[in-house]
Scaffold this motif. Structure first.
Motif, PDB file in Angstrom:
ATOM      1  N   ILE A  93       5.556   3.052  -7.309  1.00 45.65           N
ATOM      2  CA  ILE A  93       4.795   2.784  -6.084  1.00 45.65           C
ATOM      3  C   ILE A  93       3.763   1.698  -6.331  1.00 45.65           C
ATOM      4  O   ILE A  93       3.641   0.740  -5.556  1.00 45.65           O
ATOM      5  N   ASN A  94       3.002   1.820  -7.418  1.00 46.79           N
ATOM      6  CA  ASN A  94       1.961   0.827  -7.708  1.00 46.79           C
ATOM      7  C   ASN A  94       2.541  -0.559  -7.977  1.00 46.79           C
ATOM      8  O   ASN A  94       1.980  -1.582  -7.565  1.00 46.79           O
ATOM      9  N   THR A  95       3.667  -0.606  -8.684  1.00 46.65           N
ATOM     10  CA  THR A  95       4.308  -1.893  -8.958  1.00 46.65           C
ATOM     11  C   THR A  95       4.798  -2.532  -7.658  1.00 46.65           C
ATOM     12  O   THR A  95       4.678  -3.747  -7.466  1.00 46.65           O
ATOM     13  N   SER A  96       5.321  -1.726  -6.763  1.00 45.43           N
ATOM     14  CA  SER A  96       5.772  -2.238  -5.471  1.00 45.43           C
ATOM     15  C   SER A  96       4.590  -2.764  -4.660  1.00 45.43           C
ATOM     16  O   SER A  96       4.677  -3.830  -4.022  1.00 45.43           O
ATOM     17  N   LEU A  97       3.487  -2.045  -4.676  1.00 44.53           N
ATOM     18  CA  LEU A  97       2.292  -2.492  -3.957  1.00 44.53           C
ATOM     19  C   LEU A  97       1.792  -3.827  -4.519  1.00 44.53           C
ATOM     20  O   LEU A  97       1.365  -4.713  -3.776  1.00 44.53           O
ATOM     21  N   GLY A  98       1.849  -3.962  -5.833  1.00 46.40           N
ATOM     22  CA  GLY A  98       1.433  -5.208  -6.465  1.00 46.40           C
ATOM     23  C   GLY A  98       2.297  -6.374  -6.029  1.00 46.40           C
ATOM     24  O   GLY A  98       1.797  -7.481  -5.803  1.00 46.40           O
ATOM     25  N   ALA A  99       3.604  -6.128  -5.888  1.00 45.25           N
ATOM     26  CA  ALA A  99       4.511  -7.193  -5.451  1.00 45.25           C
ATOM     27  C   ALA A  99       4.220  -7.598  -4.010  1.00 45.25           C
ATOM     28  O   ALA A  99       4.302  -8.781  -3.657  1.00 45.25           O
ATOM     29  N   VAL A 100       3.850  -6.620  -3.176  1.00 46.69           N
ATOM     30  CA  VAL A 100       3.502  -6.928  -1.782  1.00 46.69           C
ATOM     31  C   VAL A 100       2.236  -7.784  -1.732  1.00 46.69           C
ATOM     32  O   VAL A 100       2.161  -8.764  -0.989  1.00 46.69           O
ATOM     33  N   ARG A 101       1.246  -7.435  -2.554  1.00 41.31           N
ATOM     34  CA  ARG A 101      -0.020  -8.189  -2.564  1.00 41.31           C
ATOM     35  C   ARG A 101       0.157  -9.604  -3.092  1.00 41.31           C
ATOM     36  O   ARG A 101      -0.669 -10.482  -2.830  1.00 41.31           O
ATOM     37  N   ALA A 102       1.239  -9.840  -3.820  1.00 41.82           N
ATOM     38  CA  ALA A 102       1.486 -11.172  -4.379  1.00 41.82           C
ATOM     39  C   ALA A 102       2.503 -11.964  -3.564  1.00 41.82           C
ATOM     40  O   ALA A 102       2.998 -12.993  -4.015  1.00 41.82           O
ATOM     41  N   LEU A 103       2.795 -11.500  -2.343  1.00 45.40           N
ATOM     42  CA  LEU A 103       3.828 -12.149  -1.534  1.00 45.40           C
ATOM     43  C   LEU A 103       3.546 -13.631  -1.322  1.00 45.40           C
ATOM     44  O   LEU A 103       4.412 -14.475  -1.538  1.00 45.40           O
ATOM     45  N   ASP A 104       2.332 -13.958  -0.870  1.00 45.28           N
ATOM     46  CA  ASP A 104       1.971 -15.343  -0.617  1.00 45.28           C
ATOM     47  C   ASP A 104       0.462 -15.503  -0.741  1.00 45.28           C
ATOM     48  O   ASP A 104      -0.246 -14.557  -1.097  1.00 45.28           O
ATOM     49  N   SER A 105      -0.023 -16.683  -0.441  1.00 53.27           N
ATOM     50  CA  SER A 105      -1.448 -16.961  -0.600  1.00 53.27           C
ATOM     51  C   SER A 105      -2.306 -16.170   0.380  1.00 53.27           C
ATOM     52  O   SER A 105      -3.503 -15.990   0.163  1.00 53.27           O
ATOM     53  N   GLN A 106      -1.720 -15.690   1.462  1.00 53.83           N
ATOM     54  CA  GLN A 106      -2.471 -14.926   2.447  1.00 53.83           C
ATOM     55  C   GLN A 106      -2.556 -13.442   2.115  1.00 53.83           C
ATOM     56  O   GLN A 106      -3.415 -12.740   2.630  1.00 53.83           O
ATOM     57  N   ALA A 107      -1.621 -12.954   1.281  1.00 54.65           N
ATOM     58  CA  ALA A 107      -1.428 -11.522   1.111  1.00 54.65           C
ATOM     59  C   ALA A 107      -2.670 -10.780   0.631  1.00 54.65           C
ATOM     60  O   ALA A 107      -2.911  -9.639   1.034  1.00 54.65           O
ATOM     61  N   ALA A 108      -3.484 -11.410  -0.221  1.00 51.64           N
ATOM     62  CA  ALA A 108      -4.664 -10.730  -0.747  1.00 51.64           C
ATOM     63  C   ALA A 108      -5.660 -10.393   0.360  1.00 51.64           C
ATOM     64  O   ALA A 108      -6.223  -9.293   0.404  1.00 51.64           O
ATOM     65  N   LYS A 109      -5.854 -11.339   1.307  1.00 49.85           N
ATOM     66  CA  LYS A 109      -6.816 -11.111   2.386  1.00 49.85           C
ATOM     67  C   LYS A 109      -6.144 -10.603   3.661  1.00 49.85           C
ATOM     68  O   LYS A 109      -6.756  -9.880   4.444  1.00 49.85           O
TER      69      LYS A 109
END
Length: 319
Positions: A173-189
């Motif tokens: 689950i955590n690894t998947s969440l990390g991949a979502v947060r790294a999708l693009d430059s907007q994903a973090a915010k």
């Protein structure tokens, strides 16, 4: 269905008036034909034709007018559309227990086949990523719209692919969440709308606590849909010695309930495909109300062309 300009539907009364006028004209025409006593001349003037040919162009024309009126009233309907930047992470258990043959040909092979069908059924604009997990978890394919890379990643789903034995649901689950947060430059915010689809056959045995990881998913507003795959009679052969690996979906159920996702159980390949299809109808979509007048106008134009073609073909004139 809701109309934005419902008052325009009153124009349908005009269409009904034209229908009544047409029927009246046909009745008068029939009376005139009966009064015409020279039957041989009548056959030349008004030769016998199939009744439906005579009425088809007019019928199509009237239906076309009705459809155009409905389109003019600007109807709207609720339509499912893909969410912008929608992201789906597929996490697949590759632990030793997934080699159990209680599912034909074995749990892991069946899971790969179903995962391939699932991702192929998603809209092309969806970002889809792949995570493999056993005693640890790893991103095999970062989320993207590249389906070829995803197919190659699914082929790399083999037992022990992560190098550590066990079942680390929380880590997946955590690894998947990390991949979502790294999708693009907007994903973090501005995180994209995302879902995690996690398949396993057992309880958590290593890594982060799944319920704690589920809490992280809740904070990120990412539902986790879980699939418990296998039967209570599953076993694997190790050195000629059968080792029982019964399916255990208790942890998966708890994760799904905690995150607002769905919990599913599958004991056969067909059931697994059905589960994936069911999940595919709900992930990454939103329902919006859209103007659908083009549907009615489009059908109306098709009927107009049909009426014109029939009239010219059988009567050498336009309706």
């Amino acid at each position: 269905m809701i109309w934005q300009s419902p008052v325009r539907l009153w124009l349908l009364l005009g269409v009904l008036g034209l229908l009544a006028a047409y029927l009246l004209a046909q009745r008068r025409h029939s009376r005139y034909a009966v009064r015409f006593t020279n039957l041989r001349l009548l056959d030349r003037v008004a030769p016998q034709r199939p009744t439906w040919r005579r009425h088809l162009p007019a019928g199509l024309f009237l239906v076309m007018l009705a459809l155009l009126v409905v389109g003019f009233a600007r109807p709207t309907a609720e339509v499912r559309v893909p969410r912008e930047r929608a992201t789906v992470m597929v996490a697949v258990d590759v632990s030793t227990s997934m080699l159990a043959t209680d599912v034909d040909p074995d749990r892991l092979t069946a899971a790969k086949q179903a995962a391939r069908r699932f991702v192929d059924g998603l809209p092309d604009e969806f970002n889809v990523g792949l995570v493999a997990f056993a005693g640890s978890a790893a991103v095999l394919v970062p989320p993207s719209i590249d389906r070829e890379a995803l197919h190659e990643g699914i082929e790399r789903l083999v037992e022990g692919a992560t190098g550590v034995q066990g079942t680390a649901i929380g880590e997946a689950i955590n690894t998947s969440l990390g991949a979502v947060r790294a999708l693009d430059s907007q994903a973090a915010k501005d995180p994209p709308p995302a879902r995690i689809i996690l398949l396993s056959d057992g309880a958590n045995t290593s890594g982060k606590d799944p319920i704690e990881a589920a809490g992280d998913a809740v904070s990120a507003k990412v539902p986790v849909h879980t699939i418990s795959f296998g039967t209570p009679s599953g076993f694997v052969d190790r050195g000629g010695r059968p080792i029982q690996v019964p399916v255990d979906g208790q942890t998966l159920r708890a994760v799904a309930e905690e995150t607002g996702g769905g919990f599913h159980e599958a004991t056969t390949s067909d059931e697994l495909r059905a589960v994936y299809e069911d999940i595919g109808t709900s992930v990454g979509y939103r329902t919006v109300r859209q103007d659908v007048s083009a549907r009615f106008i489009g059908f109306g134009l098709l009927l107009a062309m049909g009426a014109a073609a029939g009239s010219m073909r059988w009567f050498s004139r336009l309706p």
